[in-house]
Scaffold this motif. Sequence first.
Motif, short mmCIF file in Angstrom:
data_model
loop_
_atom_site.label_atom_id
_atom_site.label_comp_id
_atom_site.label_asym_id
_atom_site.label_seq_id
_atom_site.Cartn_x
_atom_site.Cartn_y
_atom_site.Cartn_z
N TYR A 11 -0.42 -68.47 13.33
CA TYR A 11 -1.48 -68.17 14.28
C TYR A 11 -2.83 -68.47 13.64
N ASN A 13 -6.87 -68.05 12.89
CA ASN A 13 -7.91 -67.02 12.94
C ASN A 13 -9.16 -67.66 13.56
N ARG A 14 -10.26 -66.95 13.54
CA ARG A 14 -11.48 -67.48 14.16
C ARG A 14 -12.02 -68.72 13.45
N SER A 15 -11.62 -68.92 12.21
CA SER A 15 -12.07 -70.10 11.45
C SER A 15 -11.09 -71.26 11.57
N TYR A 18 -4.66 -71.17 9.81
CA TYR A 18 -3.40 -70.61 10.32
C TYR A 18 -2.75 -69.70 9.30
N THR A 19 -2.21 -68.58 9.78
CA THR A 19 -1.58 -67.57 8.95
C THR A 19 -0.20 -67.25 9.50
N LEU A 24 -0.19 -61.24 9.34
CA LEU A 24 -1.36 -60.86 10.12
C LEU A 24 -1.57 -59.34 10.06
N THR A 25 -2.83 -58.96 10.09
CA THR A 25 -3.16 -57.54 10.16
C THR A 25 -3.04 -57.08 11.61
N GLU A 28 -5.80 -58.61 13.64
CA GLU A 28 -5.57 -60.02 13.93
C GLU A 28 -4.53 -60.20 15.04
N ASP A 31 -6.29 -59.53 18.22
CA ASP A 31 -7.08 -60.71 18.59
C ASP A 31 -6.20 -61.76 19.25
N GLN A 32 -5.00 -61.98 18.71
CA GLN A 32 -4.08 -62.97 19.28
C GLN A 32 -3.63 -62.54 20.67
#
Length: 65
Positions: A11, A13-15, A18-19, A24-25, A28, A31-32
């Motif tokens: 997925y 992040n805003r930058s 991909y993680t 993911l926290t 996060e 957010d997704q």
Amino acid sequence: MPTNAKLQDLYPNRSGIYTLLRKLTGAEIEDQIEACRRLAQHHLDHAEALIAYRDRVFDTSRHGR
């Protein structure tokens, strides 16, 4: 509508980095979830606009649709 949607492995992040899903926290993941909801609403709005266009433009008796 499928109820067994597959999760992605990665997925962004805003930058745009991909993680892995499992790394993911909680924030996060939230957010997704919100991003998916916004995209789903965008698709729904688009579909409704297409339906309105179809209903306004096409004469179903003449076009046989």
